[in-house]
Design a protein around this motif. Structure first.
Motif, short mmCIF file in Angstrom:
data_model
loop_
_atom_site.label_atom_id
_atom_site.label_comp_id
_atom_site.label_asym_id
_atom_site.label_seq_id
_atom_site.Cartn_x
_atom_site.Cartn_y
_atom_site.Cartn_z
N GLU A 146 -56.53 -21.34 -10.36
CA GLU A 146 -56.05 -21.76 -9.04
C GLU A 146 -56.93 -21.20 -7.93
O GLU A 146 -57.09 -21.83 -6.87
CB GLU A 146 -54.60 -21.28 -8.82
CG GLU A 146 -53.59 -21.75 -9.86
CD GLU A 146 -53.39 -20.74 -10.97
OE1 GLU A 146 -54.40 -20.26 -11.54
OE2 GLU A 146 -52.23 -20.42 -11.29
N SER A 170 -59.97 -21.00 -7.64
CA SER A 170 -61.17 -21.80 -7.34
C SER A 170 -60.88 -22.82 -6.26
O SER A 170 -61.81 -23.40 -5.69
CB SER A 170 -61.65 -22.51 -8.60
OG SER A 170 -60.73 -23.52 -8.97
N LEU A 171 -59.61 -23.08 -6.01
CA LEU A 171 -59.14 -24.16 -5.13
C LEU A 171 -59.34 -25.53 -5.77
O LEU A 171 -59.09 -26.56 -5.13
CB LEU A 171 -59.84 -24.13 -3.76
CG LEU A 171 -59.74 -22.80 -3.02
CD1 LEU A 171 -60.60 -22.84 -1.75
CD2 LEU A 171 -58.29 -22.48 -2.68
N LEU A 172 -59.77 -25.52 -7.02
CA LEU A 172 -60.01 -26.78 -7.73
C LEU A 172 -58.88 -27.05 -8.71
O LEU A 172 -58.28 -26.12 -9.26
CB LEU A 172 -61.33 -26.71 -8.51
CG LEU A 172 -62.57 -26.48 -7.68
CD1 LEU A 172 -63.78 -26.28 -8.59
CD2 LEU A 172 -62.80 -27.63 -6.71
N SER A 173 -58.63 -28.32 -8.94
CA SER A 173 -57.68 -28.69 -9.98
C SER A 173 -58.27 -28.29 -11.33
O SER A 173 -59.49 -28.17 -11.47
CB SER A 173 -57.45 -30.20 -9.95
OG SER A 173 -58.66 -30.87 -10.27
N TYR A 230 -62.20 -27.93 -12.05
CA TYR A 230 -62.69 -26.58 -12.37
C TYR A 230 -63.46 -26.61 -13.69
O TYR A 230 -64.58 -26.09 -13.80
CB TYR A 230 -61.51 -25.60 -12.46
CG TYR A 230 -61.90 -24.24 -12.95
CD1 TYR A 230 -62.38 -23.28 -12.07
CD2 TYR A 230 -61.81 -23.90 -14.30
CE1 TYR A 230 -62.76 -22.03 -12.52
CE2 TYR A 230 -62.19 -22.66 -14.76
CZ TYR A 230 -62.66 -21.73 -13.86
OH TYR A 230 -63.04 -20.49 -14.31
N LEU A 270 -54.55 -28.73 0.25
CA LEU A 270 -54.40 -28.26 -1.14
C LEU A 270 -53.12 -28.87 -1.67
O LEU A 270 -52.04 -28.27 -1.64
CB LEU A 270 -54.37 -26.72 -1.17
CG LEU A 270 -55.63 -26.05 -0.64
CD1 LEU A 270 -55.47 -24.52 -0.60
CD2 LEU A 270 -56.87 -26.41 -1.47
N MET A 286 -54.36 -25.77 -4.91
CA MET A 286 -55.55 -26.43 -5.41
C MET A 286 -55.70 -27.80 -4.77
O MET A 286 -54.70 -28.48 -4.50
CB MET A 286 -55.45 -26.61 -6.95
CG MET A 286 -55.39 -25.29 -7.69
SD MET A 286 -55.06 -25.50 -9.48
CE MET A 286 -53.26 -25.57 -9.49
N SER A 287 -56.93 -28.16 -4.57
CA SER A 287 -57.23 -29.49 -4.06
C SER A 287 -57.17 -30.48 -5.22
O SER A 287 -57.40 -30.12 -6.37
CB SER A 287 -58.63 -29.49 -3.45
OG SER A 287 -59.03 -30.82 -3.17
N TYR A 294 -64.85 -31.67 -7.15
CA TYR A 294 -65.34 -30.36 -6.69
C TYR A 294 -66.41 -30.46 -5.63
O TYR A 294 -66.52 -29.58 -4.76
CB TYR A 294 -65.76 -29.48 -7.87
CG TYR A 294 -67.06 -29.83 -8.55
CD1 TYR A 294 -68.28 -29.54 -7.95
CD2 TYR A 294 -67.08 -30.40 -9.81
CE1 TYR A 294 -69.47 -29.84 -8.59
CE2 TYR A 294 -68.26 -30.70 -10.45
CZ TYR A 294 -69.46 -30.43 -9.84
OH TYR A 294 -70.63 -30.70 -10.45
#
Lengths: 565, 565
Positions: free
Chosen positions: B83, B85-88, B92, B490, B496-497, B501
């Protein structure tokens, strides 16, 4: 799940670790070995309820001043057949504990070959009743090969019933290499039973070794040469470097061990007679030898402590760090690695009082042979089993032989006889070079892995007499010559003595002196016990006669008889 | 039992390993790294069904010439919160796979704090659908402490339901150190659930560290100094050396790593934003950095491959040895450790196509605050949270402060506000030094571990506006100043966004440039996200106000108010 048991009940130890409540014992002024860093440091060790709660200053109900003595975690044997010591489990435990060992990973495959699951139950039953911790690998190869006929057959289903038992941590050495390579369903089923799988792959290399590893076998303790060991290590196997009574691999393999790979190397003894355990020691002896062969002592101690706990997922031991059991060795003064005292759970166990072991009937359903039963008619070039000093491998020799000249003590070509102990009239005879016996015979009911009766001698009548003596004693090691008989009865399955280890050691001494008196080589009984082991190259003898391990088939002694049988 | 699954079905691979049947692919002319020996050798690697069947010459249906390029096992992150990473999860995975990682040990405790067991299910659901292997440690501390009020409470019973699930391999970082030391029954119950237990013990040392280890916690990734790390290693902890976006510990700790202890050391990133993953990399970046700090490259690669598999009992990976998965990195030419291609199961996965992730409602049940809600009346000496560059610890500062002068951009004393996202009207305010913001404000719904909305700014209205903007977006990172607003929504739990990425990286770039434009420091959002983390010393801000981690209690901002609350 192991870890659950380990951390349950920690509530009473945590205040002690924090210094709020007193420990039971503080061992002061230890020169303590740390296997995580390979460093020594002067500190104190606090123990509560048998567990190391911390190092450094602690309040305690009792203090013991170690006066700067070196302290190391108690030692671990990564692979052993307790039966091979000729001692009962409690006497074995008492003896190795004196040498600093408090944990052994035992494969009870000798007694399993004789008594089947009753043998496993017998061994498991000693857990908690002896001064060391017994962990067991389930014997994967009972019998050793499909051709062997011992006292039991253990299938995957039989083993499954033991897989969840307390103290069972894996599958023991998978010796059936052909079975693995040919994907024998029963062998594959056994490999899938438990997550830890030990191997046995003498001289296996290249693609066949690769396939054996791929099948799920994770370790090996059979390397006799450094290139062999290196190849196994490189391909991801854990190495247990062995120093048994006749299988001495340390000198050859220790130069392979480095700081980079020591976490994947342990020591094992595999098969070590009581007399060597008394005279030289156990894993402590491996450490001394390894140091003698040039290994840094700290790396050797790691191999004897932390490394096997990592390999076998036994995180409750192997270091004197918080939460691990307080099993440790106090070393004698001086530079040598000599165990003076072994503490178990922070206390000195009674290692003085022998512990009785009940006898266990060894299934001697056979009759003594007569000279006609061990006749070996033929002449010409003959296959002869050649002993290899300090190794359990044999070399395939060829000598010109006339049956009338056998035994030929001049060329040291003697008869080797195997007499089934489980079935009447199954008697095989071959030729062996290397025992040196000039008169009489030796025999024993320890004969890997089926543990039939095996004998070698300088005349047929002495061989028959020796076998008869083993049968009359319902198991034992014997030496006979025209004038004298020496016997060590092995009343526990025909494999182990029920006597205290001191008496077994004395009896072995008498036997070995008697062997020497008739011209036999040192450790003759250990070599004898491997003569029938059909999983180690090259030639063996079974109750069917001569056996070629590499061809995996019975072969005639006389080359002229090839293809006629 | 993991090993069972691993060795089942090996029958079809064994003939390939033996060279009898052809492999699928032969990777020829690899300069292959062996983590068991730390050596490189020129060889070929044969792969069948995604598994390494052997090295050396093999027949194969396809051959790929690697032209002497260096090949290493694919990399492993020993501890990460995806989480962060802010990425799904799929994005990720796609990003870190490009950097050579194909296995991560993830602790989904961020999403668990927001969504409870639904969050765990969300993360577990991605197993097998992304180009890396996801293993999970169950979040042990949801909420992080008994005082925290997030979106969920996970008790031992809740975790037990997940303990046997595929991919669940242990208990995640036990952050509740006071709970361990006081033998909190719920904490002890969780520690006993699974055999692998990760720790979190920043600055813990001496007897309390000892007690924490004794309780059953086996690892740590929070050491910021070498003495701290050495003490943990010496006492038997596994070390994961961390290099996150703000938590940069490599430089300090790498000098501790030696050939003797590398098997007990791994790398981890813990919390690493998408932008750093794009610009610097992942575990490949840790290897480069470690080498830059003087570590032998071979030891660094072992730490990134074999060592974590030994720690987590994942013997099916971490080396390109027989029977392990054929996940590996092809390095670019040259001496630097640069991953050019990542092979998974012997094939190149599609790492070019973004993978969509559905949004997950983030539970924003609150209203935006007004300036009155974040007033901080008082004067005199005041406690101020001091950021520590490149660390997540904060230092406790004291400044003379008059409420009328706050925010004091001259001395960089700003308001830090936490607004509960789960409950209306729960808003806490404290003071922070180190952000450097001179106008406007920043806010985000990523705020370890409860993930309330956290904001820091140079004026109260901007702070309120920023928080309102987060709420309107149902989660996000925002920067506001009088003239402009920047937002990264997010949409996945407010953490997460759901964007690819590349877009997230671009948006973070815009946000960070905007932060810089209003005077804010680099990585401001990462520091912001840790402002409320009540398990890391020293001062934090929660929805109740200022929190002293060492005293483990709320404290007033103004010293004069001590004892009056």
């Amino acid at each position: 799940m192991k870890a659950q048991g380990n951390v349950r009940g920690r509530e009473r130890l945590i205040p002690v670790a924090r210094g709020i409540s007193p420990a039971d014992i503080l061992f002061e002024h230890a020169e303590l070995f740390n296997p995580f860093t390979l460093e020594w440091s002067r500190t104190d060790v606090a123990v509560k309820d048998g567990i190391v709660v911390g190092t450094g200053r602690y309040r305690a109900k009792t203090t013991i001043d170690l006066k700067g003595r070196r302290v190391v975690p108690a030692l671990i044997d990564a692979h052993v057949h307790i039966e091979s010591s000729l001692l009962s489990p409690p006497e074995y435990a008492r003896l190795v504990a004196r040498h600093g060992t408090t944990t052994v990973i035992a494969d009870p495959h000798e007694i399993a070959n004789v008594c089947g699951t009753d043998g496993l139950e017998f061994m498991l039953g000693w857990r908690g009743k002896v001064p060391i911790d017994l962990f067991f690998m389930l014997p994967s190869c009972v019998p050793a090969t499909p051709l062997d006929r011992g006292g039991a057959v253990l299938g995957a289903g039989d083993l499954r019933a033991f897989a969840g038992r307390d103290g069972v941590i894996g599958l023991g050495e998978v010796m059936n290499v052909p079975g693995v390579l040919s994907c024998d369903p029963e062998v594959m089923e056994k490999i899938a039973l438990l997550p830890v799988v030990d191997g046995h792959a003498p001289l296996l290399s290249g693609k066949d070794l690769t396939a054996y590893i791929l099948a799920g076998v994770q370790s090996d303790h059979e390397s006799t040469g450094i290139d062999e060991a290196r190849e196994k290590l490189e391909r991801g196997m854990f190495l247990y470097i062995r120093e048994g009574s006749t299988e001495k691999n340390l000198r050859a393999i220790i130069p392979l061990v480095t700081p980079e790979n020591a976490s994947r190397c342990s020591f094992c003894t595999d098969d070590r007679h009581a007399d060597l355990l008394v005279s030289a020691g156990h894993i402590d002896d491996c450490i001394r030898s390894a140091v003698g062969y040039g290994l840094e002592e700290e790396i050797a101690i790691r191999m004897a402590t932390l490394s096997p706990t990592e390999r076998f997922s036994l995180p409750d031991r192997g270091a004197l760090s918080p939460g691990r059991i307080a099993d440790f060795c106090l070393l004698a003064e001086g530079k040598e690695f000599t165990v003076e005292k072994t503490f178990r759970g922070g206390v000195l166990p009674d290692l003085e009082t022998p512990v009785p072991c009940p006898p266990l009937r060894g299934r001697f359903a056979c009759d003594p042979p007569g000279p006609a039963d061990i006749a070996l008619p033929g002449s010409g070039p003959a296959r002869v089993i050649g002993l290899v000093p300090h190794q359990i491998i044999t070399e395939p020799l060829t000598f010109p032989v006339n049956d009338g000249d056998i035994p030929d003590t001049g060329r040291d070509i003697l008869k080797a006889v195997v007499c089934s102990r489980y079935r009447k009239g199954e008697i095989g005879t071959a030729l062996v070079h290397g025992f040196g016996i000039e008169s009489g015979a030796i025999a024993g009911s320890v004969s890997h892995d089926s543990h039939n009766i095996v004998a070698v001698g300088a005349d047929d009548r002495a061989i028959c007499r020796a076998i008869g003596l083993v049968i009359r004693n319902e198991g034992g090691l014997v030496v006979v010559d025209p004038g004298e008989e020496s016997v060590l009865p092995l009343s526990c399955a025909g494999l182990m003595s029920v006597l205290p280890y001191g008496e077994v050691n004395a009896a072995l001494g008498r036997l070995n002196r008697h062997v020497a008196a008739i011209g036999g080589r040192d450790e003759a009984f250990m070599y004898l016990s491997f003569l029938a082991l059909t999983v180690i190259p090259a030639l063996r003898v079974t109750e069917r006669g001569l056996f070629d391990v590499e061809a995996f088939s019975d072969v005639p002694v006389f080359l002229a008889q090839d293809g006629k049988s």
